[in-house]
Design a protein around this motif. Sequence first.
Motif, PDB file in Angstrom:
ATOM      1  N   TYR A 134      -4.730   5.510  -0.887  1.00 56.58           N
ATOM      2  CA  TYR A 134      -3.778   6.423   0.078  1.00 56.58           C
ATOM      3  C   TYR A 134      -3.855   6.579   1.256  1.00 56.58           C
ATOM      4  CZ  TYR A 134      -0.833  10.691   0.352  1.00 56.58           C
ATOM      5  OH  TYR A 134       0.207  11.659   0.937  1.00 56.58           O
ATOM      6  N   GLY A 135      -5.292   7.030   1.591  1.00 58.85           N
ATOM      7  CA  GLY A 135      -5.729   7.141   2.973  1.00 58.85           C
ATOM      8  C   GLY A 135      -5.314   5.776   3.900  1.00 58.85           C
ATOM      9  N   PHE A 136      -5.610   4.729   3.282  1.00 56.73           N
ATOM     10  CA  PHE A 136      -5.519   3.384   3.930  1.00 56.73           C
ATOM     11  C   PHE A 136      -4.283   3.214   4.149  1.00 56.73           C
ATOM     12  CE2 PHE A 136      -4.506  -1.084   3.302  1.00 56.73           C
ATOM     13  CZ  PHE A 136      -5.123  -1.532   4.444  1.00 56.73           C
ATOM     14  N   LEU A 137      -3.166   3.370   3.284  1.00 53.21           N
ATOM     15  CA  LEU A 137      -1.746   3.025   3.362  1.00 53.21           C
ATOM     16  C   LEU A 137      -1.158   4.001   4.394  1.00 53.21           C
ATOM     17  CD1 LEU A 137      -0.406   2.326  -0.368  1.00 53.21           C
ATOM     18  CD2 LEU A 137      -1.038   0.901   1.563  1.00 53.21           C
ATOM     19  N   THR A 138      -1.790   5.223   4.329  1.00 53.91           N
ATOM     20  CA  THR A 138      -1.273   6.290   5.532  1.00 53.91           C
ATOM     21  C   THR A 138      -1.577   5.775   6.832  1.00 53.91           C
ATOM     22  OG1 THR A 138      -1.345   8.130   3.958  1.00 53.91           O
ATOM     23  CG2 THR A 138      -1.300   8.757   5.975  1.00 53.91           C
ATOM     24  N   ARG A 139      -2.875   5.413   7.073  1.00 56.56           N
ATOM     25  CA  ARG A 139      -3.545   4.816   8.492  1.00 56.56           C
ATOM     26  C   ARG A 139      -2.564   3.492   8.748  1.00 56.56           C
ATOM     27  NH1 ARG A 139      -8.569   2.879   7.920  1.00 56.56           N
ATOM     28  NH2 ARG A 139      -8.827   3.147   5.790  1.00 56.56           N
ATOM     29  N   PRO A 162      10.565  20.639  13.764  1.00 54.86           N
ATOM     30  CA  PRO A 162       9.414  21.447  14.506  1.00 54.86           C
ATOM     31  C   PRO A 162       8.943  22.551  13.522  1.00 54.86           C
ATOM     32  CG  PRO A 162      11.302  21.135  15.969  1.00 54.86           C
ATOM     33  CD  PRO A 162      11.599  20.665  14.459  1.00 54.86           C
ATOM     34  N   GLY A 163       7.514  22.590  13.499  1.00 51.80           N
ATOM     35  CA  GLY A 163       7.001  23.425  12.657  1.00 51.80           C
ATOM     36  C   GLY A 163       6.681  23.117  11.164  1.00 51.80           C
ATOM     37  N   HIS A 164       7.145  22.071  10.873  1.00 49.92           N
ATOM     38  CA  HIS A 164       7.151  21.386   9.474  1.00 49.92           C
ATOM     39  C   HIS A 164       6.351  20.120   9.394  1.00 49.92           C
ATOM     40  CE1 HIS A 164      10.009  24.343   7.778  1.00 49.92           C
ATOM     41  NE2 HIS A 164      10.611  24.149   9.149  1.00 49.92           N
ATOM     42  N   GLU A 165       5.637  19.938   8.189  1.00 49.71           N
ATOM     43  CA  GLU A 165       4.933  18.598   7.936  1.00 49.71           C
ATOM     44  C   GLU A 165       5.964  17.674   7.943  1.00 49.71           C
ATOM     45  OE1 GLU A 165       2.879  19.401   4.429  1.00 49.71           O
ATOM     46  OE2 GLU A 165       1.682  20.964   5.070  1.00 49.71           O
ATOM     47  N   PRO A 166       5.296  16.233   8.175  1.00 51.54           N
ATOM     48  CA  PRO A 166       4.078  15.829   8.289  1.00 51.54           C
ATOM     49  C   PRO A 166       3.806  15.811   9.722  1.00 51.54           C
ATOM     50  CG  PRO A 166       5.488  13.920   7.961  1.00 51.54           C
ATOM     51  CD  PRO A 166       6.427  15.329   7.625  1.00 51.54           C
ATOM     52  N   TYR A 167       2.656  15.993  10.221  1.00 49.21           N
ATOM     53  CA  TYR A 167       2.367  15.640  11.496  1.00 49.21           C
ATOM     54  C   TYR A 167       1.495  14.198  11.539  1.00 49.21           C
ATOM     55  CZ  TYR A 167       2.889  20.536  11.246  1.00 49.21           C
ATOM     56  OH  TYR A 167       3.316  21.675  11.390  1.00 49.21           O
ATOM     57  N   PRO A 168       1.555  13.697  12.683  1.00 47.12           N
ATOM     58  CA  PRO A 168       0.732  12.202  13.071  1.00 47.12           C
ATOM     59  C   PRO A 168      -0.478  12.349  12.793  1.00 47.12           C
ATOM     60  CG  PRO A 168       2.197  12.791  14.974  1.00 47.12           C
ATOM     61  CD  PRO A 168       2.278  14.113  13.869  1.00 47.12           C
ATOM     62  N   THR A 169      -1.191  11.271  12.316  1.00 47.89           N
ATOM     63  CA  THR A 169      -2.652  11.204  11.723  1.00 47.89           C
ATOM     64  C   THR A 169      -3.536  10.317  12.640  1.00 47.89           C
ATOM     65  OG1 THR A 169      -1.928   9.276  10.242  1.00 47.89           O
ATOM     66  CG2 THR A 169      -1.739  11.515   9.361  1.00 47.89           C
ATOM     67  N   ALA A 170      -4.617  10.896  12.579  1.00 42.54           N
ATOM     68  CA  ALA A 170      -5.728   9.998  13.320  1.00 42.54           C
ATOM     69  C   ALA A 170      -6.450   9.292  12.475  1.00 42.54           C
ATOM     70  CB  ALA A 170      -6.269  10.946  14.334  1.00 42.54           C
ATOM     71  N   TYR A 171      -7.274  10.118  11.308  1.00 44.97           N
ATOM     72  CA  TYR A 171      -8.168   9.639  10.507  1.00 44.97           C
ATOM     73  C   TYR A 171      -9.407   9.027  11.049  1.00 44.97           C
ATOM     74  CZ  TYR A 171      -5.372   9.974   6.056  1.00 44.97           C
ATOM     75  OH  TYR A 171      -4.520  10.329   5.119  1.00 44.97           O
ATOM     76  N   ASP A 172     -10.184  10.019  11.811  1.00 49.82           N
ATOM     77  CA  ASP A 172     -11.404   9.515  12.401  1.00 49.82           C
ATOM     78  C   ASP A 172     -12.236   9.266  11.260  1.00 49.82           C
ATOM     79  OD1 ASP A 172     -10.548   9.940  14.658  1.00 49.82           O
ATOM     80  OD2 ASP A 172     -11.739  11.754  15.454  1.00 49.82           O
ATOM     81  N   PRO A 173     -13.527   8.460  11.583  1.00 51.60           N
ATOM     82  CA  PRO A 173     -14.417   8.196  10.502  1.00 51.60           C
ATOM     83  C   PRO A 173     -14.958   9.395   9.702  1.00 51.60           C
ATOM     84  CG  PRO A 173     -14.819   6.930  12.530  1.00 51.60           C
ATOM     85  CD  PRO A 173     -13.763   7.893  12.759  1.00 51.60           C
ATOM     86  N   GLU A 174     -14.923  10.524  10.283  1.00 49.37           N
ATOM     87  CA  GLU A 174     -15.475  11.725   9.568  1.00 49.37           C
ATOM     88  C   GLU A 174     -14.749  11.980   8.344  1.00 49.37           C
ATOM     89  OE1 GLU A 174     -17.713  11.554  13.258  1.00 49.37           O
ATOM     90  OE2 GLU A 174     -15.364  11.437  12.853  1.00 49.37           O
ATOM     91  N   ILE A 175     -13.289  11.519   8.355  1.00 49.33           N
ATOM     92  CA  ILE A 175     -12.519  12.020   7.320  1.00 49.33           C
ATOM     93  C   ILE A 175     -12.383  11.185   6.251  1.00 49.33           C
ATOM     94  CG2 ILE A 175     -10.024  12.689   7.108  1.00 49.33           C
ATOM     95  CD1 ILE A 175     -11.349  14.113   9.182  1.00 49.33           C
ATOM     96  N   PRO A 228      -8.868   3.524  -5.754  1.00 47.27           N
ATOM     97  CA  PRO A 228      -7.562   4.259  -6.382  1.00 47.27           C
ATOM     98  C   PRO A 228      -7.669   5.607  -7.062  1.00 47.27           C
ATOM     99  CG  PRO A 228      -8.395   2.314  -7.555  1.00 47.27           C
ATOM    100  CD  PRO A 228      -9.532   2.860  -6.444  1.00 47.27           C
ATOM    101  N   ARG A 229      -8.837   6.019  -7.608  1.00 42.75           N
ATOM    102  CA  ARG A 229      -9.177   6.949  -8.482  1.00 42.75           C
ATOM    103  C   ARG A 229      -8.661   8.332  -7.774  1.00 42.75           C
ATOM    104  NH1 ARG A 229     -13.534   8.287 -10.026  1.00 42.75           N
ATOM    105  NH2 ARG A 229     -12.853   8.833 -12.311  1.00 42.75           N
ATOM    106  N   HIS A 230      -8.794   8.626  -6.458  1.00 42.66           N
ATOM    107  CA  HIS A 230      -8.558   9.874  -6.023  1.00 42.66           C
ATOM    108  C   HIS A 230      -7.843   9.546  -4.512  1.00 42.66           C
ATOM    109  CE1 HIS A 230     -12.236   8.721  -3.872  1.00 42.66           C
ATOM    110  NE2 HIS A 230     -11.933   9.558  -2.815  1.00 42.66           N
ATOM    111  N   ASN A 231      -7.297  10.601  -3.891  1.00 41.19           N
ATOM    112  CA  ASN A 231      -6.816  10.515  -2.663  1.00 41.19           C
ATOM    113  C   ASN A 231      -7.173  11.601  -1.794  1.00 41.19           C
ATOM    114  OD1 ASN A 231      -4.862  12.194  -4.141  1.00 41.19           O
ATOM    115  ND2 ASN A 231      -3.751  12.292  -2.254  1.00 41.19           N
ATOM    116  N   ASN A 232      -7.427  12.877  -2.496  1.00 45.52           N
ATOM    117  CA  ASN A 232      -7.828  14.086  -1.581  1.00 45.52           C
ATOM    118  C   ASN A 232      -9.202  14.390  -2.225  1.00 45.52           C
ATOM    119  OD1 ASN A 232      -5.322  14.471  -0.388  1.00 45.52           O
ATOM    120  ND2 ASN A 232      -4.652  15.785  -2.083  1.00 45.52           N
TER     121      ASN A 232
END
Length: 240
Positions: A134-139, A162-175, A228-232
């Motif tokens: 999921y994270g890969f596909l989002t990136r 404005p004021g609603h999701e989603p927001y642009p993602t960065a996905y630094d290595p720490e994430i 593929p087993r988890h995303n969050n």
Amino acid sequence: MTQIVLQPQRGFDRDLFERRIRDLAAERGRLDIIEAGCGRRWSLRLDDVDYRLTGIDTDEAALRARREQANDLDEWIVGDLRTTELGKETRDVVYCAFVLEHVEGARQALDRFTEALRPGGYLILRIPDRDSVYGFLTRVTPFRVHVLYRRWVTGYKDAGKPGHEPYPTAYDPEISRRGIQKYCDEHGLKIVDEYGSDFYLSEMGRWRLLIGPMVKLVGLLSFGRLSPRHNNLSFVIQKT
């Protein structure tokens, strides 16, 4: 690295977070809590806990809505998590849910959180794992795809406004699971609780019949690099 434990039920992490905070309040009394990237609502139920809540967010529209609708913040700050001064060892809990994936320079924000915590305090994190399918596909997909996904797959019609999701993602290595574990090792932090979840599939309705198998296929083609087993991921991290 051991295999991640999947949460047994939806909302398990929230119950876990609330229990940890209640235990800390039993030791300390009144708590000083920061919600970093507070958005429009507070998801924890802490009616029986004496605490002071400070909300920080760069999205002024979302913060204004939070103030007008929920009115549950004792203090609010429009500011950047990487640069906003939070004080040194002044907070008992820093709560940050699905925010750091949107921050370029997430390590700087983590440094601020760590500095702000009193010894024995908790950093409570919820992040998507950049090393999951999921994270890969989002990136790798454009932001407009994220907006369309939220509108038409999950049914959130205000997505992208404005004021609603989603927001642009960065996905630094720490994430990622590896990134958080490495950061904690480098800064003398203890991971008290760690869980994964895949509840995003349950939000897709009939779309899960298409997306579920696709997620498994991408996981197989990655030769184990993408889960593929988890995303969050959910973490309770203690400052020792």
